[in-house]
Design a protein around this motif. Sequence first.
Motif, PDB file in Angstrom:
ATOM      1  N   ARG A  88       0.837  -1.211  -0.062  1.00  0.00           N
ATOM      2  CA  ARG A  88       0.009  -0.042  -0.184  1.00  0.00           C
ATOM      3  C   ARG A  88       0.885   1.326   0.091  1.00  0.00           C
ATOM      4  NH1 ARG A  88      -3.329  -3.249   3.474  1.00  0.00           N
ATOM      5  NH2 ARG A  88      -2.262  -2.507   5.119  1.00  0.00           N
ATOM      6  N   LYS A  90       1.433   4.300  -3.203  1.00  0.00           N
ATOM      7  CA  LYS A  90       1.118   5.529  -2.925  1.00  0.00           C
ATOM      8  C   LYS A  90       2.175   6.380  -3.157  1.00  0.00           C
ATOM      9  CE  LYS A  90      -1.902   8.631  -1.410  1.00  0.00           C
ATOM     10  NZ  LYS A  90      -3.274   8.852  -1.935  1.00  0.00           N
ATOM     11  N   GLU A  91       3.658   5.874  -2.961  1.00  0.00           N
ATOM     12  CA  GLU A  91       4.693   6.831  -3.034  1.00  0.00           C
ATOM     13  C   GLU A  91       5.190   6.763  -4.755  1.00  0.00           C
ATOM     14  OE1 GLU A  91       7.704   6.479  -0.149  1.00  0.00           O
ATOM     15  OE2 GLU A  91       6.321   5.977   1.431  1.00  0.00           O
ATOM     16  N   GLY A 107      -1.687  -1.229  -4.855  1.00  0.00           N
ATOM     17  CA  GLY A 107      -2.163  -1.045  -3.624  1.00  0.00           C
ATOM     18  C   GLY A 107      -2.899  -2.211  -2.952  1.00  0.00           C
TER      19      GLY A 107
END
Length: 251
Positions: free
Chosen positions: A170, A174-175, A239
């Motif tokens: 996850r 996101k990054e 994710g």
Amino acid sequence: MDNKNVNGKVILITGGAKNLGGLLSRDFATKGAKLVIHYNSESTKKDAEKTISEVQALGAEAILVQADLTRRTNIVALFDRAVEKFGGVDIAINTVGKVLKKPFVETTEEEYDSMSDINSKIAYFFIQEAGRRLNDNGKICTVVTSLLAAYTGLYSTYAGLKAPVEHFTRAASKEFGPRGISVTAVAPGPMDTPFFYGQESDDAVAYHKSASALGGLTDIKDIAPLIEFLVTEGWWVTGQTIFANGGYTTR
């Protein structure tokens, strides 16, 4: 970037010598990918050499890399080899894992540390290095376990130390998302490979075979296409941990 076509793309597979990793190596070879196939030690060298021979016979460019990935420097070196040989990496798949079936109160500190290194630490730093080194619009996939959704004892270190990979997935998705990189995890049921049978009694094997709604153990031939989908056409899934186990566990 064509997300459906792996022809000419560079795919790095840890544990790519046998079982699920070997099947992925051969499948991607038939589709024109360039392969970096990792294996852990001398005990798997024969399988690794057989796999790379098969891959090359299918016309794929491929290299074989032996490394103990519990040391982060060896993960970095693995990606270095890939970049030196092929100029970059497009897809990174981590199939490495270790099972321990043992009562909670009997697990030693040494066993815990080994399980943590192989199931969590390798996954973390593999995703980290992939995030640093992958080409834009790359794909990362990690193999975990359907025991993450099980209410069971005896696998405290296996399921427990695969569990962090869900959040690694996850957080990384996101990054890395702004670069078009998708990050996923796949959670198979107990797979019908030598990896499964080593720690299971006959009674336990019979139970695992009966526990899935669709019947039987998970076949690697049912998992490889899912991973291949997630790192190609299914890149929009990110994710997520995808459970693929014939109804063995669910949540």
